[in-house]
Design a protein around this motif. Structure first.
Motif, PDB file in Angstrom:
ATOM      1  N   MET B 622      17.510   2.812   8.172  1.00  0.00           N
ATOM      2  CA  MET B 622      16.234   3.446   7.817  1.00  0.00           C
ATOM      3  C   MET B 622      15.191   2.393   7.478  1.00  0.00           C
ATOM      4  O   MET B 622      14.038   2.468   7.926  1.00  0.00           O
ATOM      5  N   LEU B 623      15.617   1.391   6.688  1.00  0.00           N
ATOM      6  CA  LEU B 623      14.679   0.331   6.305  1.00  0.00           C
ATOM      7  C   LEU B 623      14.197  -0.408   7.554  1.00  0.00           C
ATOM      8  O   LEU B 623      13.013  -0.660   7.725  1.00  0.00           O
ATOM      9  N   TRP B 624      15.151  -0.757   8.401  1.00  0.00           N
ATOM     10  CA  TRP B 624      14.832  -1.480   9.637  1.00  0.00           C
ATOM     11  C   TRP B 624      13.760  -0.728  10.429  1.00  0.00           C
ATOM     12  O   TRP B 624      12.764  -1.294  10.850  1.00  0.00           O
ATOM     13  N   ARG B 625      13.994   0.567  10.578  1.00  0.00           N
ATOM     14  CA  ARG B 625      13.051   1.376  11.345  1.00  0.00           C
ATOM     15  C   ARG B 625      11.676   1.397  10.685  1.00  0.00           C
ATOM     16  O   ARG B 625      10.649   1.294  11.347  1.00  0.00           O
ATOM     17  N   SER B 626      11.677   1.524   9.348  1.00  0.00           N
ATOM     18  CA  SER B 626      10.373   1.650   8.690  1.00  0.00           C
ATOM     19  C   SER B 626       9.627   0.330   8.704  1.00  0.00           C
ATOM     20  O   SER B 626       8.416   0.295   8.488  1.00  0.00           O
ATOM     21  N   LEU B 627      10.340  -0.784   8.951  1.00  0.00           N
ATOM     22  CA  LEU B 627       9.646  -2.067   9.001  1.00  0.00           C
ATOM     23  C   LEU B 627       9.240  -2.458  10.424  1.00  0.00           C
ATOM     24  O   LEU B 627       8.541  -3.448  10.624  1.00  0.00           O
ATOM     25  N   GLU B 628       9.691  -1.673  11.404  1.00  0.00           N
ATOM     26  CA  GLU B 628       9.307  -1.965  12.785  1.00  0.00           C
ATOM     27  C   GLU B 628       7.822  -1.683  12.972  1.00  0.00           C
ATOM     28  O   GLU B 628       7.352  -0.607  12.601  1.00  0.00           O
ATOM     29  N   LYS B 629       7.094  -2.640  13.571  1.00  0.00           N
ATOM     30  CA  LYS B 629       5.649  -2.469  13.677  1.00  0.00           C
ATOM     31  C   LYS B 629       5.249  -1.775  14.979  1.00  0.00           C
ATOM     32  O   LYS B 629       4.495  -0.822  14.993  1.00  0.00           O
ATOM     33  N   ASP B 630       5.806  -2.267  16.106  1.00  0.00           N
ATOM     34  CA  ASP B 630       5.372  -1.710  17.381  1.00  0.00           C
ATOM     35  C   ASP B 630       6.540  -1.000  18.041  1.00  0.00           C
ATOM     36  O   ASP B 630       7.500  -1.634  18.450  1.00  0.00           O
ATOM     37  N   THR B 631       6.488   0.335  18.110  1.00  0.00           N
ATOM     38  CA  THR B 631       7.622   1.078  18.636  1.00  0.00           C
ATOM     39  C   THR B 631       7.301   1.688  19.995  1.00  0.00           C
ATOM     40  O   THR B 631       8.001   2.566  20.454  1.00  0.00           O
ATOM     41  N   GLY B 632       6.235   1.248  20.631  1.00  0.00           N
ATOM     42  CA  GLY B 632       5.896   1.836  21.929  1.00  0.00           C
ATOM     43  C   GLY B 632       5.390   0.802  22.915  1.00  0.00           C
ATOM     44  O   GLY B 632       5.228  -0.374  22.577  1.00  0.00           O
ATOM     45  N   HIS B 633       5.186   1.239  24.147  1.00  0.00           N
ATOM     46  CA  HIS B 633       4.659   0.351  25.166  1.00  0.00           C
ATOM     47  C   HIS B 633       3.781   1.147  26.130  1.00  0.00           C
ATOM     48  O   HIS B 633       3.839   2.371  26.168  1.00  0.00           O
ATOM     49  N   TRP B 634       2.975   0.437  26.920  1.00  0.00           N
ATOM     50  CA  TRP B 634       2.085   1.078  27.891  1.00  0.00           C
ATOM     51  C   TRP B 634       2.668   0.983  29.289  1.00  0.00           C
ATOM     52  O   TRP B 634       3.231  -0.034  29.670  1.00  0.00           O
TER      53      TRP B 634
END
Lengths: 305, 646
Positions: B622-634
């Motif tokens: 959960m922590l790892w996920r909440s610290l992820e900044k960019d979770t998408g791409h174009w």
């Protein structure tokens, strides 16, 4: 055969299943359809009524389905009308909202009437009380009036309402004598009640209906109904010939096991009350009345709070 | 712990030992095959870490079919044991374990994932969305379900299966009467997959309410989407009750509390209420989306708009609301007063009203239509009589005075199998056949499918009609044997034959799938059924961004209307393409599921060190996920053009 497709074949299947269902009906094996007392009779009448009412919907549905699938099947040259944009008909929809509402309303009235009726003694004769304790994996019956006890069978006088007062000294079970009437759960620390009555002599099979573990399948008992005089002489013979049920013997009995029918000439006076209390019945004091239960049938068990 | 496990396996029934060996061999086989064909990377990148709703849907489907096999084998074992009076095939303990796992698996690990599969595959496509509202959460839901199911199935070979029935009432399910890990497995695996179900419910409510294409008002939504909305509303109200019931039962068993024990003020009735507050709505959760599937299929294969759309929507919503308030009919015989019983009886019967309305609307959708008897339609047609009878017996059971006699008898077994098989299973199979080309790009073989259909259907009636009769004869459920004097032998034998016919039907489906992978008719158009809703406007299988351009919707049956308006309609030529933003794949959902699994496994055996490691793992994910900044791409326009052209 190909032409009529699915619906006719389904019909055949349905029809043969119905036959399967009706043919053995000639025998007396269908306990639920062969009531032997007023309680079972009320329930039987209700079951028949509800079956008739629901078939008022089921039969038209089956008929319509068969007709529509045959008539509107997509095959070359089918001349049946095709109206792809026809999406609504207030009249038709009013009919099939209305009919189920009507059926449920009628059934509802009878449901309420019979549900209330079944909480009252079935007839006006002076009732007798039998206390029932479900154990792992046997049934114990106590007769508070004559102070005798039995295991896995009980005898009752015919034509007399019997008030069963039930509890469990094991996981919850359900006390069911199909030919005399519907069931009620036996629950540790709580007291349930059930009115039954036999109108004729006979041996009626009873079952534990709610799963309680390994020996569950063997938790059957018999209810023997006989005329009042014979019942009294049975009580006398048990009193005269059977051993007494002591606390030690009960402590043996309560252990998980499957046993044969037994009779006892007496039992410790406080046995039943102790069983209820030791399973948590003491927490119910003040919340509901202790045995003997009120006879007006309005008694209500606490619902899980 | 491992010593006791080895001991358990050593003393176990040969059936269980054989299964253990079979499981190990299968696992070795899978590992060898993946290594040999160098497919590990593909499996990891394309499937395990995916957040694409369509792939998640396919994974749900595969798991559901595997679990259907397991639950079906359980059923055949039980029916074999009951074929003759005094049969000596399974002992009481083994039988009790099998009916418990059969019930739990069929409801929670077959019906639920199968309908989640259909939801995932079809809903975003039907409403013209690129994805579900929370793609990452969707993957978490799947892996929680997966690891919950894995934990549950592990019980079979490691330590003993739960044996207190799928309802697991205390005090039978308490430590006092069920020591050993069986019930712990039940509590923890249901808890883990239940969390996933709640998340799915929330996810799809938000998806449906917030992500519809422009022009798709609520009253233009396809009925399947409506039914999923109704079902998800029930999920978010019902599943928390299960969470609480399981948590308290788990505390009783693992931490020594007394919520449901007979002593120290515990009250088993509280469990019974909590369980059924979830348990009864659960059957509506399973059945509501199926109503939607049937609505789509009936309309498509009758080449007609659905009849009485508004009634259909109203009845879906009514069923979801009334269905929630009828749970007490599962314990009419527990000594509630006549007032309580009357109220819940009438409420339960009232569910029959909107259900009846739906049946008539389906019939009149076919009326004056052109009915094509494809596989999805065959299952739909088979559903109607089956459900009509099952619904009728349901109304009879719902009325308290009748239920006093029927309760816990085989009438109940026959009734709920008729509604759950005739409803949920038929419907989900129909849905599978219907959307299969959309998922995989080829159709399933019709001939083999028809064999499956007839075996399964005839088998069904042969199996369950005698059970109504057995109920009327007074046969109680969950007995592992019965004496010959009861006279139940013949009908039980017939019923067992029916069960085997259904088993053969299932095998035909397996053969059908395997055969069609190789030889099935390829779907080049994307619209093999001449469909009506937006998913058929896309190529099969659908590109991972779904719609190159989000369509604008002008009415119900949007794709049908587009086709009617301009025959030469082509999606990619209308507007200019724009870059699309899509979420990244992530391995976190998988690891989070794994961490829950480790925690659950530790708690099953009271190994708190293992449990703690697992729970720390959950928190770290959960922590790892909440610290992820960019979770998408174009995705660039060029890339889209390339994909659309191929």
């Amino acid at each position: 055969m190909k032409k009529t497709g699915i619906s006719s074949r389904l019909k055949q299947v349905l029809f043969s299943s119905v036959l399967l269902f009706l043919l053995p009906g000639c025998s007396d094996r269908f306990a639920l359809l062969d009531p032997a007392g007023p309680v079972a009779h009320t329930e039987y009448r209700f079951i028949v009524l509800s079956a008739i009412l629901v078939s008022l919907v089921v039969i038209p549905v089956l008929g319509l389905l068969i007709y529509i699938v045959i008539r509107y099947r997509d095959r070359p040259g089918n001349q049946a009308p095709y109206r792809p944009n026809w999406t609504e008909s207030k009249i038709l929809e009013a009919i099939w909202w209305g009919i189920p509402i009507l059926i449920v309303a009628i059934l509802g009235v009878f449901t309420v009437r019979d549900t209330y009726a079944l909480t009252r003694p079935p007839t006006n004769h002076k009732p007798i009380t039998i206390q029932v304790v479900s154990l792992d994996w046997k049934w114990m019956f106590l007769y508070p009036d004559s102070k005798i006890a039995t295991v896995n069978y009980c005898e009752i006088p015919t034509g007399v309402p019997v008030q069963f007062v039930l509890t469990a000294d094991a996981p919850m079970n359900s006390f069911w004598v199909p030919r005399l009437g519907g069931q009620v759960y036996t629950m540790p620390g709580m007291e349930m009640q059930l009115w039954l009555q036999a109108d004729r002599s006979g041996v009626f099979e009873g079952r534990g209906a709610n799963f309680t573990g390994k020996g569950f399948a063997h938790m059957n008992f018999q209810v023997v109904a006989k005329p009042q005089s014979e019942f009294e002489s049975w009580v006398k013979s048990v009193k005269a010939s059977a051993p007494a049920l002591t606390n030690e013997k009960y402590n043996q009995l309560v252990k998980p096991s499957v046993v044969k029918q037994q009779s006892y000439s007496s039992y410790p006076t406080s046995l039943y009350k102790n069983i209820v209390n030791k399973n948590g019945g003491m927490y119910w004091h003040g919340k509901h009345e202790q045995h003997p239960m009120p006879m007006d049938g309005q008694h209500q068990m606490p619902m899980g709070n | 712990m491992f010593k006791s496990l080895v001991l358990y396996l050593k003393n176990a029934d040969p059936l269980i030992q054989m299964s253990a060996v079979a499981i190990v061999l299968t696992l070795i086989g899978i590992v060898v095959a993946l290594t040999y064909y160098k497919k590990w990377g593909w499996l990891w990148r394309e499937w395990i870490t995916t957040v694409d709703h369509k792939k998640i849907g396919i994974m749900y489907l595969i798991c559901a079919l595997l679990m259907l096999f397991r639950g079906g084998v359980d059923a055949l074992l039980m029916r074999t044991q009951l074929a003759f009076p005094g049969m000596n095939f399974l002992d009481a303990q083994h039988y009790n374990e099998i009916f418990t796992t059969h019930g739990t698996i069929m409801i929670l690990f077959v019906a639920m994932p199968m309908l989640f599969a259909m939801m995932n595959i079809a809903v975003p496509l039907q409403i013209g969305a690129r994805d579900v509202a929370f793609p990452f959460l969707n993957a978490v839901s799947f892996w929680l379900f997966f690891f919950g199911a894995l934990l549950f199935n592990l019980s079979f070979v490691l330590g003993g299966s739960p044996d207190a029935g799928w309802v697991s009432y205390p005090p039978l399910a308490e430590l006092s009467h069920s020591p050993g890990p069986g019930i712990n497995y039940y509590v923890l695996s249901l808890q883990i997959s239940g969390i996933g179900s709640i998340a799915t419910g929330i996810n799809f409510i938000v998806t449906i309410l917030k992500m519809r294409a422009p022009g798709m008002t609520l009253m233009r939504m396809p009925l399947f989407t409506w039914s999923v909305l109704a079902s998800c509303i029930v999920i978010i109200f019902a599943f928390p009750a299960l969470t609480v019931a399981l948590a308290l039962l788990g505390l009783d068993r693992i931490a020594g509390t007394h919520f449901f024990t007979m002593l120290h003020g515990g009250n088993p009735m509280m469990y019974v209420n909590l369980f059924w507050i979830w348990g009864h709505p659960e059957v509506y959760i399973a059945i509501l989306p199926v109503y939607g599937i049937f609505s789509e299929i009936v309309s498509t294969f009758s080449k007609k708009y659905i009849f009485g759309y508004k009634s259909m929507v109203i009845s879906l919503m009514l069923i979801s609301v009334i269905g929630y308030f009828v749970w007490v009919h599962h314990f009419f015989t527990m000594g509630a007063g006549p007032g309580v019983n009357s109220f819940f009886a009438v409420a339960s019967m009232a569910v029959g009203i909107p259900t009846g309305v739906k049946v008539f609307n389906w019939l009149f959708t076919m009326f004056r239509g052109r009915i094509r008897l494809t596989l999805p339609m065959l299952w739909t047609l088979a559903f109607i009589p089956c459900f009509a009878i099952g619904g009728a017996t349901g109304v009879m059971l719902a009325a308290a005075p009748g239920d006093y006699q029927f309760h816990n008898s085989y009438v109940v077994i026959a009734h709920f199998h008729q509604t759950l098989i005739g409803g949920a299973v038929f419907g989900l199979l129909a849905g599978m056949y219907y959307w299969w080309p959309k998922m995989f790009g080829f159709k399933l073989n019709e001939t083999l499918g028809k064999w499956a259909f007839w075996f399964f259907n005839i088998g069904f009636y042969v199996c369950f009609m005698p059970q109504y009769a057995l109920g009327l004869m007074g046969m109680t459920r969950r007995v592992y044997t019965y004496p010959a004097a009861t006279g139940w032998g013949t009908l039980n034998f017939v019923s067992t034959i029916g069960a085997y016919l259904m088993g053969i039907g299932f095998l035909f489906i397996v053969v059908q799938v395997l055969y069609s992978i190789r030889y099935g008719e390829r779907d080049m158009t994307g619209d093999p059924w001449d469909g009506r809703t937006l998913e058929w406007s896309l190529p099969s299988p659908v590109p991972y961004y779904n719609f190159a351009q989000i369509p604008t919707v002008n009415g119900r049956d949007a794709w049908w209307e587009m086709k009617q308006q301009r025959k030469e309609y082509s999606l990619s030529s209308t507007k200019e393409l724009k870059p699309i933003h899509m979420p990244n794949n992530s391995s976190l959902p998988f690891f989070m599921g794994l961490a829950f699994f480790v925690a659950g496994f530790g708690l099953v055996f009271n190994q708190f060190m293992i449990a703690t490691v697992g729970l720390i793992g959950v928190v770290v994910c959960m922590l790892w996920r909440s610290l992820e900044k960019d979770t998408g791409h174009w995705i660039s326009v060029d890339e889209i053009k390339q994909m659309e052209a191929s």
